[in-house]
Each structure stands twice: as structure tokens, then as C-alpha cells.
Design an enzyme around this catalytic site. Sequence first.
Site, PDB file in Angstrom:
ATOM      1  N   GLN A 157       0.892  -1.157   0.000  1.00 40.88           N
ATOM      2  CA  GLN A 157       0.000   0.000   0.000  1.00 40.88           C
ATOM      3  C   GLN A 157       0.932   1.208   0.000  1.00 40.88           C
ATOM      4  O   GLN A 157       1.691   1.396   0.940  1.00 40.88           O
ATOM      5  CB  GLN A 157      -0.892  -0.028   1.249  1.00 40.88           C
ATOM      6  CG  GLN A 157      -2.024   0.989   1.266  1.00 40.88           C
ATOM      7  CD  GLN A 157      -1.618   2.453   1.204  1.00 40.88           C
ATOM      8  OE1 GLN A 157      -1.883   3.133   0.204  1.00 40.88           O
ATOM      9  NE2 GLN A 157      -0.965   2.943   2.237  1.00 40.88           N
ATOM     10  N   TYR A 201       2.380   5.508   6.637  1.00 44.22           N
ATOM     11  CA  TYR A 201       3.051   4.807   5.542  1.00 44.22           C
ATOM     12  C   TYR A 201       4.538   4.611   5.846  1.00 44.22           C
ATOM     13  O   TYR A 201       5.094   3.515   5.656  1.00 44.22           O
ATOM     14  CB  TYR A 201       2.877   5.576   4.233  1.00 44.22           C
ATOM     15  CG  TYR A 201       3.731   5.076   3.106  1.00 44.22           C
ATOM     16  CD1 TYR A 201       3.455   3.854   2.500  1.00 44.22           C
ATOM     17  CD2 TYR A 201       4.828   5.809   2.652  1.00 44.22           C
ATOM     18  CE1 TYR A 201       4.244   3.379   1.460  1.00 44.22           C
ATOM     19  CE2 TYR A 201       5.618   5.345   1.618  1.00 44.22           C
ATOM     20  CZ  TYR A 201       5.319   4.130   1.029  1.00 44.22           C
ATOM     21  OH  TYR A 201       6.112   3.659   0.012  1.00 44.22           O
ATOM     22  N   ASN A 230      12.213   9.352  -5.153  1.00 45.20           N
ATOM     23  CA  ASN A 230      10.987   9.567  -5.952  1.00 45.20           C
ATOM     24  C   ASN A 230      11.138   8.884  -7.304  1.00 45.20           C
ATOM     25  O   ASN A 230      11.803   9.405  -8.200  1.00 45.20           O
ATOM     26  CB  ASN A 230      10.728  11.065  -6.129  1.00 45.20           C
ATOM     27  CG  ASN A 230      10.311  11.727  -4.836  1.00 45.20           C
ATOM     28  OD1 ASN A 230      11.094  11.814  -3.894  1.00 45.20           O
ATOM     29  ND2 ASN A 230       9.075  12.180  -4.767  1.00 45.20           N
ATOM     30  N   ILE A 238       1.240  23.586  -8.034  1.00 49.35           N
ATOM     31  CA  ILE A 238       2.389  23.462  -7.142  1.00 49.35           C
ATOM     32  C   ILE A 238       1.978  23.981  -5.774  1.00 49.35           C
ATOM     33  O   ILE A 238       1.491  25.107  -5.646  1.00 49.35           O
ATOM     34  CB  ILE A 238       3.606  24.248  -7.669  1.00 49.35           C
ATOM     35  CG1 ILE A 238       4.173  23.561  -8.915  1.00 49.35           C
ATOM     36  CG2 ILE A 238       4.681  24.372  -6.595  1.00 49.35           C
ATOM     37  CD1 ILE A 238       5.370  24.262  -9.517  1.00 49.35           C
TER      38      ILE A 238
END
Length: 309
Positions: A75, A140, A169, A199
Site C-alpha cells: 500500500q 506509511y 521519488n 504546485i
Amino acid sequence: MKVMVTGGAGFIGSHIVDRLIELGHDVIILDNLSTGKKAFIHPGASFYQVDLRDRRLGEILEAERPEAVIHQAAQIDVPTSVKDPLFDAETNILGTLQLLEACRRSGVRKIVYASSAAVYGEPVFLPIDEEHPVDPLSNYGISKYTPECYLKVYKQLYGLDYTILRYANVYGIRQDPRGEGGVIAIFLDRVLRKEALTIFGDGKQTRDFVYVGDIAEANIRALHRGSGRVFNLGTGVPTSLEELVRILGEVTEKEIRVEYAPERPGDIRHSHFDCRRAEKWLDWTPRIDLKTGLRMTYEYYLEAARRLP
């Protein structure tokens, strides 16, 4: 080698599967298809549609007896982990624990585990190396770090080898802009829809963007390297969102509109990795620079958009 890839129909997992098969390995995909896609399943791999929490998991590993497992299934949405922490923990912690038990009982030699930069929380120094304090700011981050602790214990108690890979990322081909939600996928989707980019904040916040193909290669190398170690995987290059938009404009040859919104509480201002340990122990360095990776990704989305009715 026979290798099982959990989440092998997903964004990162499918690239790992492709590379494994290209190298001649026997590959088993395990994916519940909650975010993975049938279209990403390599025809040369065996496939089981099953959840990590399903009791059949142990039976599958007993039957297949893989030598190694590359564990990508998770997840991955931070807001979901906040809204539903039980689901997040059941998938990322209990699901991984059930996988470890199945690996132990079926004689798996090694597990390669996909962790995250989220385990570090707010950086206390940059670049972030593997000795940086672990202090997650989200459920998370907690649920990705906890299995790291279990992996160390399983190696000590049962001899199950592991390598932990903490991703920066990750972006690239097959990332779902409306599912997995990486900023680059979202931005490219909006460019193609001729919509303004949003943004949050002033755009000067930085991230470490690494191409999915490089991440796949690191997982392959970790099958035989990095025993019992943790590695950061990124480029080591901080890129601001303003700079990202500028490069996107060059790659797409489009004028990109940007709308600014208030900074979101809890967002980290700056983050990028020190990846020298991966270079030393995995013999890995990222090969795809941001502009090249963005161009390949844009061409992929452009072609996908052309195929739509």
C-alpha cells in the site's frame, strides 16, 4: 534462477519482471491487481492473482519454491495510510510478515525488499545517507520501516538473507497518474490534457527523481549483492519543482501553465539521497538523467493518449 516478484504487475514490479526475463530467469508474478494491471503482466512469467494477506500465499511458495523473492507489493499512498491506518498496516506489515513466514517455510534463500525515503521523515542533514535517523512522519513511513526490522530478525533466527532498498521519488513509464500518484506522472498527465499544473508552496522545494529502469536494475543486482544491508536508491541530485517544470517544457515543447496553492502541512521541504553505498556494494549507479527519463516517459504517455478513442 527462479524469482518471485510480488507486485509484479505494478509500475516498478513490471519493469523488474521484464528485466529478469530478459536475463533468462524463471519468474513468478504475485499481484492482487488492486493497482497492478493485466496489461503489464509479462507473458513469459507465471502469474498468481493473490493478496499478500491471503492464506494461499504459503501454498504458492511451497509449490513454486523460488530461490529469491523481490518484494514490491505494498500500500503506497500516504493519504490512504492516514485515513485507514489499519488497512495500511495489514498490507505492509502483516502482509510482509506472512510473506516472510512463507519464505522461511519454503526455503527461499533471499528477499529483496522495497522500502522508502519516507522512513527518514524530515531530514536533519542533506544528502540523506543510510545512517540518517529513522523518524517517519506518516503511517506509511512506519509501515514501510517495520518490515525492515523483521527482515533483520529473520536473518538472525532463520538465515533468510535480505537486501533493503530505500527508494527516492521513482518515476517513468507505466506509472499511473491517477493511481500511484507520482508528481511527474501527474504533471505529464495534466500537460497532455492541457491543464495547469498545481504546485503547493513556492516551487523551490526539492526532490530526488530516479528513473524506474535504474530502480529495476538495482533490484537485479541485489539478488547477489548487498547481503544484510540497507541502500538508498536515487540520483543524489536535488531538483526543485520549478526546475522540473522548466525541463518538462523543454521535453514537451509546450508552454506550461502553473498555479500555486498554499503549502501542505507535513510536506518535506528538501530531500535527496547519498547513494555511494549502493555504488560500492551493489555496483550500481543511475544511468538515466532526468531530461532523458522525462522524454521517454512523455513519449510513452503521448502514445497512450493517441490510442484512446
